[in-house]
Design a protein around this motif. Sequence first.
Motif, PDB file in Angstrom:
ATOM      1  N   ASP A  50      38.067  58.395  64.594  1.00 30.37           N
ATOM      2  CA  ASP A  50      36.224  58.656  63.180  1.00 30.37           C
ATOM      3  C   ASP A  50      37.231  57.585  62.427  1.00 30.37           C
ATOM      4  OD1 ASP A  50      34.800  59.749  64.995  1.00 30.37           O
ATOM      5  OD2 ASP A  50      34.470  61.660  63.996  1.00 30.37           O
ATOM      6  N   ALA A  51      38.065  58.454  61.860  1.00 22.64           N
ATOM      7  CA  ALA A  51      39.028  57.268  60.800  1.00 22.64           C
ATOM      8  C   ALA A  51      38.675  56.006  60.971  1.00 22.64           C
ATOM      9  CB  ALA A  51      40.019  57.837  60.182  1.00 22.64           C
ATOM     10  N   LEU A  52      39.262  55.613  61.766  1.00 25.69           N
ATOM     11  CA  LEU A  52      39.746  54.380  62.871  1.00 25.69           C
ATOM     12  C   LEU A  52      38.131  53.574  62.847  1.00 25.69           C
ATOM     13  CD1 LEU A  52      42.244  54.334  65.754  1.00 25.69           C
ATOM     14  CD2 LEU A  52      42.470  53.140  63.296  1.00 25.69           C
ATOM     15  N   ASN A  53      36.851  54.064  63.284  1.00 26.69           N
ATOM     16  CA  ASN A  53      35.573  53.228  63.625  1.00 26.69           C
ATOM     17  C   ASN A  53      35.411  53.522  62.019  1.00 26.69           C
ATOM     18  OD1 ASN A  53      35.314  52.792  65.659  1.00 26.69           O
ATOM     19  ND2 ASN A  53      34.389  54.507  66.012  1.00 26.69           N
ATOM     20  N   GLN A  54      35.448  54.286  60.505  1.00 28.76           N
ATOM     21  CA  GLN A  54      35.190  54.215  59.622  1.00 28.76           C
ATOM     22  C   GLN A  54      35.992  52.741  59.275  1.00 28.76           C
ATOM     23  OE1 GLN A  54      32.085  55.231  58.012  1.00 28.76           O
ATOM     24  NE2 GLN A  54      31.859  55.906  59.441  1.00 28.76           N
ATOM     25  N   GLN A  55      37.130  52.491  59.133  1.00 26.69           N
ATOM     26  CA  GLN A  55      37.227  51.724  58.830  1.00 26.69           C
ATOM     27  C   GLN A  55      37.285  50.419  58.981  1.00 26.69           C
ATOM     28  OE1 GLN A  55      40.088  52.020  55.942  1.00 26.69           O
ATOM     29  NE2 GLN A  55      40.979  50.026  56.308  1.00 26.69           N
ATOM     30  N   TRP A  62      30.696  41.736  57.282  1.00 27.03           N
ATOM     31  CA  TRP A  62      29.472  41.761  56.922  1.00 27.03           C
ATOM     32  C   TRP A  62      28.812  41.586  55.983  1.00 27.03           C
ATOM     33  CZ3 TRP A  62      31.610  44.117  61.388  1.00 27.03           C
ATOM     34  CH2 TRP A  62      32.579  45.139  61.126  1.00 27.03           C
ATOM     35  N   GLY A  63      26.965  41.405  55.747  1.00 22.65           N
ATOM     36  CA  GLY A  63      26.481  42.662  54.799  1.00 22.65           C
ATOM     37  C   GLY A  63      25.912  43.591  54.952  1.00 22.65           C
ATOM     38  N   LYS A  64      25.468  44.474  54.173  1.00 23.25           N
ATOM     39  CA  LYS A  64      25.358  45.870  54.228  1.00 23.25           C
ATOM     40  C   LYS A  64      24.197  45.860  55.225  1.00 23.25           C
ATOM     41  CE  LYS A  64      25.640  46.934  49.430  1.00 23.25           C
ATOM     42  NZ  LYS A  64      25.238  47.261  47.689  1.00 23.25           N
ATOM     43  N   LYS A  65      23.091  45.112  55.354  1.00 21.82           N
ATOM     44  CA  LYS A  65      22.247  45.290  56.261  1.00 21.82           C
ATOM     45  C   LYS A  65      22.485  44.969  58.158  1.00 21.82           C
ATOM     46  CE  LYS A  65      17.874  43.756  53.396  1.00 21.82           C
ATOM     47  NZ  LYS A  65      16.880  42.978  53.787  1.00 21.82           N
ATOM     48  N   GLY A  66      23.899  44.083  58.199  1.00 21.20           N
ATOM     49  CA  GLY A  66      24.572  43.879  59.366  1.00 21.20           C
ATOM     50  C   GLY A  66      25.513  45.063  59.743  1.00 21.20           C
ATOM     51  N   ALA A  67      25.854  46.482  58.818  1.00 22.96           N
ATOM     52  CA  ALA A  67      26.963  46.847  59.048  1.00 22.96           C
ATOM     53  C   ALA A  67      26.878  47.672  61.021  1.00 22.96           C
ATOM     54  CB  ALA A  67      27.479  47.615  58.607  1.00 22.96           C
ATOM     55  N   PRO A  68      27.205  47.847  61.359  1.00 23.78           N
ATOM     56  CA  PRO A  68      27.068  48.360  62.951  1.00 23.78           C
ATOM     57  C   PRO A  68      27.271  49.630  62.866  1.00 23.78           C
ATOM     58  CG  PRO A  68      29.642  47.261  63.249  1.00 23.78           C
ATOM     59  CD  PRO A  68      28.814  46.350  61.775  1.00 23.78           C
ATOM     60  N   LYS A  69      26.752  50.223  63.536  1.00 26.11           N
ATOM     61  CA  LYS A  69      26.976  52.367  63.803  1.00 26.11           C
ATOM     62  C   LYS A  69      27.154  52.442  64.633  1.00 26.11           C
ATOM     63  CE  LYS A  69      23.479  52.940  60.488  1.00 26.11           C
ATOM     64  NZ  LYS A  69      23.466  53.694  58.967  1.00 26.11           N
ATOM     65  N   PHE A  70      28.694  52.851  64.335  1.00 27.46           N
ATOM     66  CA  PHE A  70      29.567  53.738  65.115  1.00 27.46           C
ATOM     67  C   PHE A  70      29.382  54.829  65.082  1.00 27.46           C
ATOM     68  CE2 PHE A  70      32.456  50.589  63.479  1.00 27.46           C
ATOM     69  CZ  PHE A  70      32.352  49.665  64.138  1.00 27.46           C
ATOM     70  N   PRO A  71      29.239  55.429  66.198  1.00 31.07           N
ATOM     71  CA  PRO A  71      28.654  56.920  66.637  1.00 31.07           C
ATOM     72  C   PRO A  71      30.033  57.603  66.246  1.00 31.07           C
ATOM     73  CG  PRO A  71      29.954  56.275  69.112  1.00 31.07           C
ATOM     74  CD  PRO A  71      28.887  54.645  67.724  1.00 31.07           C
ATOM     75  N   GLU A  72      29.897  59.110  65.935  1.00 28.58           N
ATOM     76  CA  GLU A  72      31.120  59.456  65.406  1.00 28.58           C
ATOM     77  C   GLU A  72      31.621  60.458  67.323  1.00 28.58           C
ATOM     78  OE1 GLU A  72      30.135  63.149  63.347  1.00 28.58           O
ATOM     79  OE2 GLU A  72      30.152  62.320  61.958  1.00 28.58           O
ATOM     80  N   TYR A  73      32.611  60.849  67.314  1.00 27.67           N
ATOM     81  CA  TYR A  73      33.014  61.297  68.573  1.00 27.67           C
ATOM     82  C   TYR A  73      32.823  62.863  69.055  1.00 27.67           C
ATOM     83  CZ  TYR A  73      36.846  62.262  71.818  1.00 27.67           C
ATOM     84  OH  TYR A  73      37.627  62.699  73.350  1.00 27.67           O
ATOM     85  N   PRO A  74      32.096  62.792  70.058  1.00 28.11           N
ATOM     86  CA  PRO A  74      31.735  64.502  70.719  1.00 28.11           C
ATOM     87  C   PRO A  74      32.064  65.488  70.339  1.00 28.11           C
ATOM     88  CG  PRO A  74      31.780  62.643  72.135  1.00 28.11           C
ATOM     89  CD  PRO A  74      32.122  61.838  71.590  1.00 28.11           C
ATOM     90  N   ARG A  75      31.793  66.433  69.458  1.00 27.31           N
ATOM     91  CA  ARG A  75      31.940  67.914  69.114  1.00 27.31           C
ATOM     92  C   ARG A  75      32.331  68.658  69.430  1.00 27.31           C
ATOM     93  NH1 ARG A  75      33.819  63.771  64.808  1.00 27.31           N
ATOM     94  NH2 ARG A  75      36.416  63.829  64.468  1.00 27.31           N
TER      95      ARG A  75
END
Length: 104
Positions: A50-55, A62-75
Amino acid sequence: MVDGRGPSPALVHLLVRRLPDTSLTMALASGGREHFGWGVDRHMAADLYDALNQQTRATGQWGKKGAPKFPEYPRPKAKKKPRKGEKKRRPSVAEIYKQLTARR
């Protein structure tokens, strides 16, 4: 054990404390069967993922609108959430035994 009284409570406590954190007994004590196999190493790997995805998202070009959403690791998730002001209590040995012997 020879006299029929069984192992002492101190011995049972010592044996349970030496169980690996990925065991079913520890999973039931942590909240349920969905925690089975989730030790400290797995939780740390999920946090690192999750930290790597957030980093990656934070440093992207990319702009604010184009930022991809990364899913969290399932816990594993707890079935019941404690109410406000209510402390989470540890399950008793009888409750853990009941969960271990329950058929699925």
